[in-house]
Design a protein around this motif. Structure first.
Motif, PDB file in Angstrom:
ATOM      1  N   UNK A 116       0.817  -1.208   0.000  1.00 26.96           N
ATOM      2  CA  UNK A 116       0.000   0.000   0.000  1.00 26.96           C
ATOM      3  C   UNK A 116       0.857   1.267   0.000  1.00 26.96           C
ATOM      4  N   UNK A 117       1.926   1.291   0.770  1.00 21.35           N
ATOM      5  CA  UNK A 117       2.655   2.535   1.031  1.00 21.35           C
ATOM      6  C   UNK A 117       4.032   2.608   0.409  1.00 21.35           C
ATOM      7  N   UNK A 118       4.581   1.479   0.012  1.00 24.40           N
ATOM      8  CA  UNK A 118       5.948   1.491  -0.465  1.00 24.40           C
ATOM      9  C   UNK A 118       6.933   1.571   0.689  1.00 24.40           C
ATOM     10  N   UNK A 119       8.176   1.845   0.370  1.00 26.22           N
ATOM     11  CA  UNK A 119       9.229   1.846   1.375  1.00 26.22           C
ATOM     12  C   UNK A 119       9.086   2.977   2.388  1.00 26.22           C
ATOM     13  N   UNK A 146      -7.964   4.717  -4.168  1.00 27.22           N
ATOM     14  CA  UNK A 146      -8.896   4.058  -5.096  1.00 27.22           C
ATOM     15  C   UNK A 146      -8.116   3.119  -6.005  1.00 27.22           C
ATOM     16  N   UNK A 147      -8.408   1.841  -5.906  1.00 27.41           N
ATOM     17  CA  UNK A 147      -7.810   0.820  -6.763  1.00 27.41           C
ATOM     18  C   UNK A 147      -8.801  -0.335  -6.868  1.00 27.41           C
ATOM     19  N   UNK A 148      -8.525  -1.338  -7.699  1.00 25.04           N
ATOM     20  CA  UNK A 148      -9.498  -2.428  -7.877  1.00 25.04           C
ATOM     21  C   UNK A 148      -9.880  -3.154  -6.595  1.00 25.04           C
ATOM     22  N   UNK A 149      -8.993  -3.218  -5.617  1.00 19.36           N
ATOM     23  CA  UNK A 149      -9.297  -3.913  -4.373  1.00 19.36           C
ATOM     24  C   UNK A 149     -10.146  -3.057  -3.431  1.00 19.36           C
ATOM     25  N   UNK A 150      -9.983  -1.758  -3.515  1.00 23.33           N
ATOM     26  CA  UNK A 150     -10.714  -0.857  -2.619  1.00 23.33           C
ATOM     27  C   UNK A 150     -11.990  -0.300  -3.229  1.00 23.33           C
TER      28      UNK A 150
END
Length: 248
Positions: free
Chosen positions: A125-128, A182-186
């Motif tokens: 979700x957030x990256x490093x 907002x993405x396909x999972x959310x």
């Protein structure tokens, strides 16, 4: 039949098997679990499973719609992992049963899969940077995840079963809707609610599989393999998503 000091003893046909199992209990190869002592833990895991199914079932459905080849393997994987959790849960409500010890490497794999799973979801979700899109998200990653990791390591060292209940209670907090990306999972969640709990759905599922296997010790190896397959997918998604924009 045995003779000793002028006395005759008759050997019960089933005694050897009982004696052998008793020796295994004494040596630690088999542990005896009383249903009464685990039923309360069983109900806790039932509640955790019921709550998690809402998020994980929806996530499996959404993920399966990303490509025509995904529905069959995803749903087979989902129901197989659900079956392992259910098989372990059934053991919680049996009045008396024997439990075989888990190999120490398998136990370590199950325990460590829990914090690694939540780390993988955070990276996805957030990256490093591990900087969340909401205060709740930031709290879960920077405060709550370390608590889960501490509880997992404490169990790995002490093997106190009550710590597994603590881990279960801690992981329930991840079901609080926390993400607004907002993405396909959310997408479905954000269209119906202001926040989505989907980001930690897979890692929550890992914790359920691992805790159930550690508590009731059925399908331990299969559970460990399943947990690490999910974790590897989470880490692969982190690399694909943040470095190559794959799959989105």
């Amino acid at each position: 039949m045995h003779a000793m000091a002028g006395q005759t003893f008759y050997h019960c046909p089933g005694f050897s098997a009982v004696e052998a199992e008793f020796n295994m209990v004494e040596s630690g190869a088999i542990g005896i679990s009383h249903g009464g002592s685990t039923a309360s833990t069983g109900w806790l895991v039932v509640i955790a499973l019921a709550a998690g199914l809402v998020v994980v079932t929806r996530g499996t459905y959404d993920l399966s719609h990303l490509h025509s080849l995904l529905p069959l393997p995803l749903w087979l994987f989902f129901f197989a992992s659900l079956g392992m959790i259910a098989a372990n849960l059934l053991s919680a409500f049996r009045p008396l049963q024997s439990q075989r010890q888990i190999n120490r490497w398998i136990r370590a794999a199950l325990v460590l899969a829990i914090p690694i799973g939540f780390l993988g979801a955070s990276l996805d979700c957030m990256g490093l940077s591990l900087s969340g899109c909401t205060p709740t998200c930031m709290f879960l990653v920077r405060v709550w995840s370390p608590l889960v990791a501490i509880a997992a390591v404490a169990y790995l060292v002490s093997e106190k079963s009550w710590l597994l209940s603590v881990i279960t209670l801690l992981t329930l907090v991840y079901l609080i809707p926390n993400c607004r990306c907002y993405n396909p999972m959310n997408a479905w969640w954000l269209e119906h609610f202001r926040r989505s709990p989907a980001c930690f759905g897979a890692s929550y599922w890992v914790s359920l599989i691992a805790v159930a296997a550690l508590l009731w010790r059925r399908f331990a190896l299969a559970s460990a393999v399943t947990c690490w397959i999910i974790n590897m997918v989470l880490l692969a998604f982190f690399i694909g998503h943040h470095f190559y924009r794959i799959p989105w």
